[in-house]
Structure formats: C-alpha cells, structure tokens
Design an enzyme around this catalytic site. Structure first.
Site, PDB file in Angstrom:
ATOM      1  N   HIS A 121     -25.925  -0.002 -16.535  1.00  0.00           N
ATOM      2  CA  HIS A 121     -24.787   0.586 -17.263  1.00  0.00           C
ATOM      3  C   HIS A 121     -23.587   0.754 -16.339  1.00  0.00           C
ATOM      4  O   HIS A 121     -22.442   0.480 -16.710  1.00  0.00           O
ATOM      5  CB  HIS A 121     -25.145   1.976 -17.809  1.00  0.00           C
ATOM      6  CG  HIS A 121     -26.203   1.998 -18.873  1.00  0.00           C
ATOM      7  ND1 HIS A 121     -27.286   2.832 -18.819  1.00  0.00           N
ATOM      8  CD2 HIS A 121     -26.318   1.301 -20.024  1.00  0.00           C
ATOM      9  CE1 HIS A 121     -28.030   2.662 -19.899  1.00  0.00           C
ATOM     10  NE2 HIS A 121     -27.465   1.724 -20.644  1.00  0.00           N
ATOM     11  N   LYS A 151     -32.864   7.147 -32.452  1.00  0.00           N
ATOM     12  CA  LYS A 151     -33.679   7.161 -31.230  1.00  0.00           C
ATOM     13  C   LYS A 151     -33.921   8.596 -30.808  1.00  0.00           C
ATOM     14  O   LYS A 151     -33.014   9.412 -30.845  1.00  0.00           O
ATOM     15  CB  LYS A 151     -32.945   6.438 -30.094  1.00  0.00           C
ATOM     16  CG  LYS A 151     -32.992   4.935 -30.178  1.00  0.00           C
ATOM     17  CD  LYS A 151     -32.363   4.330 -28.925  1.00  0.00           C
ATOM     18  CE  LYS A 151     -32.236   2.836 -29.063  1.00  0.00           C
ATOM     19  NZ  LYS A 151     -31.508   2.246 -27.935  1.00  0.00           N
ATOM     20  N   ARG A 171     -27.791  -8.302 -21.623  1.00  0.00           N
ATOM     21  CA  ARG A 171     -28.710  -8.603 -20.521  1.00  0.00           C
ATOM     22  C   ARG A 171     -29.476  -9.896 -20.755  1.00  0.00           C
ATOM     23  O   ARG A 171     -29.788 -10.618 -19.841  1.00  0.00           O
ATOM     24  CB  ARG A 171     -29.742  -7.469 -20.364  1.00  0.00           C
ATOM     25  CG  ARG A 171     -29.156  -6.179 -19.888  1.00  0.00           C
ATOM     26  CD  ARG A 171     -30.124  -5.052 -20.098  1.00  0.00           C
ATOM     27  NE  ARG A 171     -30.453  -4.914 -21.511  1.00  0.00           N
ATOM     28  CZ  ARG A 171     -31.136  -3.920 -22.036  1.00  0.00           C
ATOM     29  NH1 ARG A 171     -31.615  -2.971 -21.256  1.00  0.00           N
ATOM     30  NH2 ARG A 171     -31.372  -3.868 -23.324  1.00  0.00           N
ATOM     31  N   SER A 215     -32.989   1.818 -20.001  1.00  0.00           N
ATOM     32  CA  SER A 215     -33.256   3.261 -19.909  1.00  0.00           C
ATOM     33  C   SER A 215     -34.693   3.563 -20.320  1.00  0.00           C
ATOM     34  O   SER A 215     -35.351   4.421 -19.724  1.00  0.00           O
ATOM     35  CB  SER A 215     -32.308   4.033 -20.822  1.00  0.00           C
ATOM     36  OG  SER A 215     -30.989   3.868 -20.405  1.00  0.00           O
TER      37      SER A 215
HETATM   38  O1  PNS Z   1     -27.346   2.009 -26.181  1.00  0.00           O
HETATM   39  P1  PNS Z   1     -27.646   1.883 -27.637  1.00  0.00           P
HETATM   40  O2  PNS Z   1     -28.639   2.927 -28.052  1.00  0.00           O
HETATM   41  O3  PNS Z   1     -28.069   0.500 -28.020  1.00  0.00           O
HETATM   42  O4  PNS Z   1     -26.265   2.207 -28.395  1.00  0.00           O
HETATM   43  C1  PNS Z   1     -26.141   2.045 -29.773  1.00  0.00           C
HETATM   44  C2  PNS Z   1     -24.796   2.664 -30.238  1.00  0.00           C
HETATM   45  C3  PNS Z   1     -24.743   4.128 -29.906  1.00  0.00           C
HETATM   46  C4  PNS Z   1     -23.667   1.939 -29.577  1.00  0.00           C
HETATM   47  C5  PNS Z   1     -24.711   2.436 -31.788  1.00  0.00           C
HETATM   48  O5  PNS Z   1     -25.850   2.967 -32.398  1.00  0.00           O
HETATM   49  C6  PNS Z   1     -23.465   3.085 -32.375  1.00  0.00           C
HETATM   50  O6  PNS Z   1     -22.377   2.594 -32.210  1.00  0.00           O
HETATM   51  N1  PNS Z   1     -23.657   4.227 -33.068  1.00  0.00           N
HETATM   52  C7  PNS Z   1     -22.564   4.913 -33.702  1.00  0.00           C
HETATM   53  C8  PNS Z   1     -22.685   4.845 -35.244  1.00  0.00           C
HETATM   54  C9  PNS Z   1     -21.974   3.641 -35.770  1.00  0.00           C
HETATM   55  O7  PNS Z   1     -20.783   3.485 -35.621  1.00  0.00           O
HETATM   56  N2  PNS Z   1     -22.761   2.778 -36.412  1.00  0.00           N
HETATM   57  C10 PNS Z   1     -22.258   1.539 -36.939  1.00  0.00           C
HETATM   58  C11 PNS Z   1     -22.080   0.527 -35.808  1.00  0.00           C
HETATM   59  S1  PNS Z   1     -22.618  -0.979 -36.292  1.00  0.00           S
END
Ligand code: PNS
Length: 166
Positions: A22, A48, A97, A135
């Site tokens: 990150h 999650k 990745r 993570s």
């Molecule tokens: O590191 P991660 O867990 O893959 O991150 C996922 C994240 C937090 C980027 C994604 O779940 C997100 O943007 N959540 C916010 C809610 C949202 O806007 N959802 C629609 C996006 S498609």
C-alpha cells in the site's frame, strides 16, 4: 474535461493493516497527484470484518506517512464518489498486484465512473517484491506467530504485536 489543479487523488481501501505494498502505491501516486487522501472505508461500507478498528488503521497510516505532508488520512462511510466530490478529488488510485485483482478493480472503476463521470481511476503496479503482500495474509501470518517485518512497517509490526497479545 480540463486537468484540475492541484490534482487531488483518493487512495481508498480497508488497510487492515496498511502494508508495504500500500505504501509503495501511495508513494508512486505522489508522482501523478499533488495530494493523496488515503481513505479508510468503514466496514459497513463493504463486506469485510477486520482486525484493527478503523481509527487504529487511520493512526497507523498517519504514522507511516509522517514524513510526507502531501498524504492525508481519513475514514469514510458511504459511497466513494460522494467522498471524492466532498474532497474535490478527480482521481482514484488503486494498486494492481496480479491478474486476479483485475476483474473486481475493473468493475469498481466502471461503477465509480458511471456514478461520477468526472472521476478517473488510475491503476498503479507495485514493486515485484511487494506484489504478493496482502493485508489478509499479513494478519494470518502474524496471528500464527510468523515474522511480518518485511511486509509491513515497524509501526504496524508493533501494532500487530499489541493487538494480537490483547
Ligand atoms: O481494499 P479493499 O477492501 O479492496 O477496498 C475496497 C473499497 C473500500 C475501495 C470499496 O469497497 C469502496 O470503494 N467502498 C466504498 C463504497 C462504494 O463506493 N461502493 C461502490 C464502489 S464500486
């Protein structure tokens, strides 16, 4: 659309905890953005469960980027596009990745662009040495007593030790 100045980018994720992968992505992001907002999503915002509380994740990320005034850290609930609008960000940075990341990332990028056509997603690729770090693996290895000091910064090692002792 003309290029906004300064360029403000969101780097969203769960960061439970922040890894060297990150960190690599955020520092690369500073080559294209004037300011990066690392945005930690509350678990209600995506499906999650976590190890660190969101405030603890934010504190760890702040300590990792103590040397970098162009990186800001906050947490958010709700839609990323709403956060982008509130923060004046037109760019979302995400790390890629492996090919296995691609499908999910593409879907999210397209959905976000559909919800806000002014928002572009920029995928950045980490150093090869960082490309297998996640993570969830860090949490697992640490919970089973393994050494994670190559995968996370020393502040995070300390945080994990404390958290897992508790
Ligand atoms: O590191 P991660 O867990 O893959 O991150 C996922 C994240 C937090 C980027 C994604 O779940 C997100 O943007 N959540 C916010 C809610 C949202 O806007 N959802 C629609 C996006 S498609």
């Amino acid at each position: 659309m003309s290029r906004p100045t300064p360029v403000v980018a969101l780097y969203p994720g769960s960061f439970d905890p922040i890894t060297r992968g990150h960190e690599d992505i955020a520092r690369r992001g500073l080559r294209v953005a004037d300011r990066i907002i690392v945005a930690v999503a509350h678990t209600s915002t995506h499906q999650k469960s976590g190890l660190f509380e969101v405030d603890e994740r934010v504190a760890l990320i702040r300590s990792v980027f103590e040397d970098e005034p162009r990186v800001e850290v906050l947490s958010f609930t709700g839609l990323l596009v709403d956060l982008a609008r509130d923060q004046g960000a037109h760019l979302v940075i995400r790390g890629l990745r492996a090919v296995s990341d691609f499908e999910y990332e593409l879907q999210m990028a397209q959905m976000n662009h559909e919800l806000n056509p002014d928002l572009e997603t920029l995928f950045l690729v980490p150093e090869v040495n960082n490309s297998f770090i996640s993570s969830s693996l860090v949490r697992q290895v640490a919970a089973l007593g393994g050494d994670v000091s190559t995968f996370v910064s020393s502040q995070v090692v300390d945080g994990l030790t404390e958290k897992l002792r508790g």
